[in-house]
Design a protein around this motif. Structure first.
Motif, PDB file in Angstrom:
ATOM      1  N   GLU A 170     -59.386   5.341   0.913  1.00 60.75           N
ATOM      2  CA  GLU A 170     -59.655   6.593   1.627  1.00 60.75           C
ATOM      3  C   GLU A 170     -60.916   6.383   2.453  1.00 60.75           C
ATOM      4  OE1 GLU A 170     -59.938   9.870  -1.055  1.00 60.75           O
ATOM      5  OE2 GLU A 170     -57.980   9.494  -1.979  1.00 60.75           O
ATOM      6  N   PHE A 171     -60.867   6.780   3.742  1.00 57.53           N
ATOM      7  CA  PHE A 171     -61.957   6.461   4.662  1.00 57.53           C
ATOM      8  C   PHE A 171     -62.845   7.653   5.003  1.00 57.53           C
ATOM      9  CE2 PHE A 171     -58.601   3.313   5.516  1.00 57.53           C
ATOM     10  CZ  PHE A 171     -59.308   2.159   5.194  1.00 57.53           C
ATOM     11  N   GLY A 172     -62.607   8.798   4.387  1.00 62.88           N
ATOM     12  CA  GLY A 172     -63.473   9.947   4.609  1.00 62.88           C
ATOM     13  C   GLY A 172     -63.231  10.676   5.907  1.00 62.88           C
ATOM     14  N   ASP A 173     -62.194  10.292   6.632  1.00 61.62           N
ATOM     15  CA  ASP A 173     -61.854  10.959   7.894  1.00 61.62           C
ATOM     16  C   ASP A 173     -60.386  11.394   7.894  1.00 61.62           C
ATOM     17  OD1 ASP A 173     -60.660   8.502   8.001  1.00 61.62           O
ATOM     18  OD2 ASP A 173     -61.450   7.924   9.951  1.00 61.62           O
ATOM     19  N   ASP A 174     -59.877  11.722   6.707  1.00 65.07           N
ATOM     20  CA  ASP A 174     -58.487  12.165   6.518  1.00 65.07           C
ATOM     21  C   ASP A 174     -57.476  11.052   6.760  1.00 65.07           C
ATOM     22  OD1 ASP A 174     -59.331  14.774   5.905  1.00 65.07           O
ATOM     23  OD2 ASP A 174     -59.341  15.352   8.015  1.00 65.07           O
ATOM     24  N   SER A 175     -57.914   9.797   6.681  1.00 64.08           N
ATOM     25  CA  SER A 175     -56.970   8.690   6.816  1.00 64.08           C
ATOM     26  C   SER A 175     -57.038   7.814   5.573  1.00 64.08           C
ATOM     27  CB  SER A 175     -57.274   7.858   8.070  1.00 64.08           C
ATOM     28  OG  SER A 175     -58.581   7.326   8.004  1.00 64.08           O
ATOM     29  N   ASP A 198     -68.854  -2.729  18.872  1.00 69.82           N
ATOM     30  CA  ASP A 198     -67.967  -1.666  18.376  1.00 69.82           C
ATOM     31  C   ASP A 198     -68.445  -1.210  16.998  1.00 69.82           C
ATOM     32  OD1 ASP A 198     -66.020   0.119  17.716  1.00 69.82           O
ATOM     33  OD2 ASP A 198     -64.375  -1.328  17.655  1.00 69.82           O
ATOM     34  N   PRO A 199     -69.399  -0.292  16.941  1.00 68.73           N
ATOM     35  CA  PRO A 199     -69.946   0.171  15.654  1.00 68.73           C
ATOM     36  C   PRO A 199     -69.027   1.123  14.895  1.00 68.73           C
ATOM     37  CG  PRO A 199     -70.953   1.365  17.458  1.00 68.73           C
ATOM     38  CD  PRO A 199     -70.077   0.333  18.090  1.00 68.73           C
ATOM     39  N   PHE A 200     -67.818   1.333  15.399  1.00 68.84           N
ATOM     40  CA  PHE A 200     -66.867   2.229  14.747  1.00 68.84           C
ATOM     41  C   PHE A 200     -65.807   1.491  13.931  1.00 68.84           C
ATOM     42  CE2 PHE A 200     -68.505   4.680  18.314  1.00 68.84           C
ATOM     43  CZ  PHE A 200     -68.704   5.934  17.766  1.00 68.84           C
ATOM     44  N   THR A 201     -65.662   0.189  14.116  1.00 71.73           N
ATOM     45  CA  THR A 201     -64.582  -0.566  13.485  1.00 71.73           C
ATOM     46  C   THR A 201     -65.133  -1.515  12.422  1.00 71.73           C
ATOM     47  OG1 THR A 201     -63.264  -0.449  15.502  1.00 71.73           O
ATOM     48  CG2 THR A 201     -62.633  -2.103  13.878  1.00 71.73           C
ATOM     49  N   TYR A 202     -64.557  -1.412  11.202  1.00 66.20           N
ATOM     50  CA  TYR A 202     -65.020  -2.218  10.072  1.00 66.20           C
ATOM     51  C   TYR A 202     -63.833  -2.907   9.409  1.00 66.20           C
ATOM     52  CZ  TYR A 202     -69.552   0.108  10.349  1.00 66.20           C
ATOM     53  OH  TYR A 202     -70.767   0.574  10.778  1.00 66.20           O
ATOM     54  N   PHE A 225     -63.156   4.248  12.968  1.00 72.82           N
ATOM     55  CA  PHE A 225     -63.517   5.663  12.949  1.00 72.82           C
ATOM     56  C   PHE A 225     -63.529   6.177  14.384  1.00 72.82           C
ATOM     57  CE2 PHE A 225     -65.458   3.675   9.253  1.00 72.82           C
ATOM     58  CZ  PHE A 225     -65.063   4.521   8.230  1.00 72.82           C
ATOM     59  N   LEU A 226     -63.016   7.378  14.573  1.00 68.20           N
ATOM     60  CA  LEU A 226     -62.877   7.916  15.926  1.00 68.20           C
ATOM     61  C   LEU A 226     -64.009   8.848  16.323  1.00 68.20           C
ATOM     62  CD1 LEU A 226     -59.027   8.567  16.072  1.00 68.20           C
ATOM     63  CD2 LEU A 226     -60.330   6.593  16.923  1.00 68.20           C
ATOM     64  N   ARG A 227     -64.977   9.033  15.443  1.00 61.52           N
ATOM     65  CA  ARG A 227     -66.121   9.885  15.764  1.00 61.52           C
ATOM     66  C   ARG A 227     -67.321   9.416  14.950  1.00 61.52           C
ATOM     67  NH1 ARG A 227     -66.674  13.322  11.371  1.00 61.52           N
ATOM     68  NH2 ARG A 227     -64.809  13.568  10.075  1.00 61.52           N
ATOM     69  N   THR A 228     -68.473   9.927  15.306  1.00 58.75           N
ATOM     70  CA  THR A 228     -69.666   9.641  14.524  1.00 58.75           C
ATOM     71  C   THR A 228     -69.717  10.579  13.321  1.00 58.75           C
ATOM     72  OG1 THR A 228     -70.947  11.175  15.906  1.00 58.75           O
ATOM     73  CG2 THR A 228     -70.960   8.845  16.534  1.00 58.75           C
ATOM     74  N   GLY A 229     -70.568  10.251  12.363  1.00 58.38           N
ATOM     75  CA  GLY A 229     -70.708  11.101  11.187  1.00 58.38           C
ATOM     76  C   GLY A 229     -70.882  10.264   9.934  1.00 58.38           C
ATOM     77  N   GLU A 230     -70.893  10.956   8.796  1.00 60.02           N
ATOM     78  CA  GLU A 230     -71.020  10.308   7.495  1.00 60.02           C
ATOM     79  C   GLU A 230     -69.657  10.288   6.818  1.00 60.02           C
ATOM     80  OE1 GLU A 230     -74.621  10.910   4.895  1.00 60.02           O
ATOM     81  OE2 GLU A 230     -73.118  11.824   3.592  1.00 60.02           O
ATOM     82  N   PHE A 231     -69.224   9.095   6.412  1.00 61.63           N
ATOM     83  CA  PHE A 231     -67.895   8.912   5.841  1.00 61.63           C
ATOM     84  C   PHE A 231     -68.010   8.257   4.465  1.00 61.63           C
ATOM     85  CE2 PHE A 231     -67.683   8.534  10.451  1.00 61.63           C
ATOM     86  CZ  PHE A 231     -66.798   9.554  10.768  1.00 61.63           C
ATOM     87  N   ARG A 232     -67.324   8.842   3.474  1.00 60.88           N
ATOM     88  CA  ARG A 232     -67.330   8.311   2.113  1.00 60.88           C
ATOM     89  C   ARG A 232     -66.074   7.447   1.921  1.00 60.88           C
ATOM     90  NH1 ARG A 232     -70.491   9.414  -1.986  1.00 60.88           N
ATOM     91  NH2 ARG A 232     -71.378  11.155  -0.822  1.00 60.88           N
ATOM     92  N   ILE A 233     -66.298   6.148   1.741  1.00 60.47           N
ATOM     93  CA  ILE A 233     -65.198   5.196   1.609  1.00 60.47           C
ATOM     94  C   ILE A 233     -64.890   5.012   0.125  1.00 60.47           C
ATOM     95  CG2 ILE A 233     -64.322   2.952   2.308  1.00 60.47           C
ATOM     96  CD1 ILE A 233     -65.382   4.735   4.586  1.00 60.47           C
ATOM     97  N   LYS A 234     -63.613   5.203  -0.275  1.00 59.65           N
ATOM     98  CA  LYS A 234     -63.200   5.051  -1.667  1.00 59.65           C
ATOM     99  C   LYS A 234     -62.090   4.012  -1.781  1.00 59.65           C
ATOM    100  CE  LYS A 234     -64.190   9.796  -3.218  1.00 59.65           C
ATOM    101  NZ  LYS A 234     -63.613  10.989  -3.879  1.00 59.65           N
ATOM    102  N   THR A 265     -68.532   3.931  -1.307  1.00 59.56           N
ATOM    103  CA  THR A 265     -69.791   3.784  -0.595  1.00 59.56           C
ATOM    104  C   THR A 265     -69.750   4.710   0.611  1.00 59.56           C
ATOM    105  OG1 THR A 265     -71.374   2.173   0.289  1.00 59.56           O
ATOM    106  CG2 THR A 265     -69.084   1.919   0.962  1.00 59.56           C
ATOM    107  N   VAL A 266     -70.868   4.819   1.305  1.00 61.34           N
ATOM    108  CA  VAL A 266     -70.972   5.728   2.445  1.00 61.34           C
ATOM    109  C   VAL A 266     -71.264   4.936   3.712  1.00 61.34           C
ATOM    110  CG1 VAL A 266     -72.308   7.604   3.486  1.00 61.34           C
ATOM    111  CG2 VAL A 266     -71.700   7.708   1.066  1.00 61.34           C
ATOM    112  N   VAL A 267     -70.540   5.244   4.770  1.00 65.11           N
ATOM    113  CA  VAL A 267     -70.801   4.709   6.101  1.00 65.11           C
ATOM    114  C   VAL A 267     -71.329   5.851   6.957  1.00 65.11           C
ATOM    115  CG1 VAL A 267     -69.769   3.745   8.186  1.00 65.11           C
ATOM    116  CG2 VAL A 267     -69.054   2.915   5.951  1.00 65.11           C
ATOM    117  N   ASN A 268     -72.493   5.659   7.541  1.00 63.21           N
ATOM    118  CA  ASN A 268     -73.104   6.699   8.373  1.00 63.21           C
ATOM    119  C   ASN A 268     -73.240   6.165   9.797  1.00 63.21           C
ATOM    120  OD1 ASN A 268     -74.270   9.097   9.126  1.00 63.21           O
ATOM    121  ND2 ASN A 268     -76.282   8.633   8.273  1.00 63.21           N
TER     122      ASN A 268
END
Length: 342
Positions: free
Chosen positions: A68-73, A49-53, A84-93, A108-111
């Motif tokens: 903040e997870f960079g996907d409006d959540s 499951d490469p979407f769950t951290y 994360f429910l989709r692929t992409g680049e997400f900036r985690i704060k 940091t960034v999760v890609n």
């Protein structure tokens, strides 16, 4: 009587003075809390499951946290787990704050790259058809096949494999969408021939041109727009005089057999008309691989694919544009180099 009254008055005045001093006293300052710090570590929860951290807060001296997870959540948990429910680049704060309003923040960034998670496998079958199947580095709940780029094309089926036919010498796009048990989506589109999957290798090379846009390669219409994989942008060269070339350096030799050119947004006279494609190992000796004359792009943002017979590996591939349709300006929206299935 007069003396007694006067004494009482003095005592009363002294008492009022003492009360006044108490009301004007300044309270002791509140001790300053230690300043907060922000830091965290993260780990993928499951190999499939490469979407769950899982995120572990490693900050200090805080009373409030906000993720903040960079996907409006967002999350107010101290150490949350997020899918994360989709692929992409997400900036985690992560922001930490103490009770006095002092704060600290880190990010940091999760890609999550779809091409690293799923791939389309193409197996030629008797009669000239292809069986398309899925190779996946994640748990799969459901599969969706589409003809065309993206899910706006024709839906084919939800099976693990799909059989298709592509006419010899033609190119067609197909899309694979995969959903995980947690509802996350990975999606890729692939170009196919009758032999199998075509690989776009443009991003493996380094672009250079004989002469750039007047504003340089980083300009809004500079040469970097030629290979940014966005047909809404373009490379524009002023004062074109027939000596323009653009090339890709692949560092290591590679066998290529096709390429695409896409017309830009305006003024058809700026489109390339005559050009040649060459390959080289040293940038000194060039081998002619393909030559086109009197080409015409009938529409704006039109992509045309050109194949050529090549069985040699070259490090450099160069397109030399010897003529545009008319005038003294050159423009093109995109150039892609393709590796055909062997």
């Amino acid at each position: 009587m007069i003396t007694i009254t006067r004494t009482l008055g003095i005592a009363l005045l002294f008492q009022l003075t003492l009360l006044s001093c108490k009301e004007e006293s300044v309270p002791a300052p509140e001790p300053e809390e230690p300043k907060p710090s922000a830091g965290f570590s993260m780990v993928q929860v499951s190999e499939d499951d490469p979407f769950t951290y899982s995120f572990t807060n490693e900050g200090d001296n805080y009373s409030l946290v906000r993720w903040e997870f960079g996907d409006d959540s967002v999350s107010l948990d101290d150490s949350p787990t997020h899918t994360f429910l989709r692929t992409g680049e997400f900036r985690i704060k992560l922001r930490t704050e103490n009770s006095q309003g002092f704060w600290a923040e880190t990010e940091t960034v999760v890609n999550i790259v779809p091409d690293s998670l799923i791939e389309v496998l193409a197996t030629p079958k008797p009669g000239g058809s292809l069986d398309l199947s899925v190779a996946a580095n994640l748990a799969v709940d459901s599969i969706f096949w589409y003809k065309g780029v993206g899910v706006g094309g024709e839906f084919l089926n939800n099976n693990e494999t799909v059989n298709i036919s592509v006419a010899p010498g033609q190119f067609e796009d197909y899309t694979l969408r995969v959903k995980t048990p947690n509802g996350s989506i990975a999606e890729i589109s692939r170009m196919l021939t009758d032999l199998g999957v075509v690989s776009d290798v443009t991003d493996r090379g380094v672009l250079s041109v004989s002469r750039d846009n007047d504003g340089g390669k980083f300009a809004g219409e500079g040469s970097l727009k030629l290979t940014d994989n966005d047909i809404q942008t373009k490379f524009l060269q002023f004062n074109y005089v027939g000596d323009l070339w653009f090339q890709l350096d692949f560092y290591e030799p590679i066998i290529l057999g096709a390429y695409t050119l896409t017309s830009a947004n305006d003024v058809p006279d700026r489109d390339p008309k005559n050009w040649k494609l060459e390959g080289s190992m040293d940038e000194h000796t060039w081998t002619l691989l393909d030559e086109r004359t009197d080409e015409n792009f009938e529409e704006r943002f039109q992509t045309k694919t050109y194949t050529f017979d090549n069985h040699e590996a070259y490090r450099f591939y160069r397109v030399s544009v010897t003529s545009v349709k008319a005038g003294g300006l050159f423009q093109a929206a995109e150039w892609r180099m393709l590796q055909l299935p062997q």
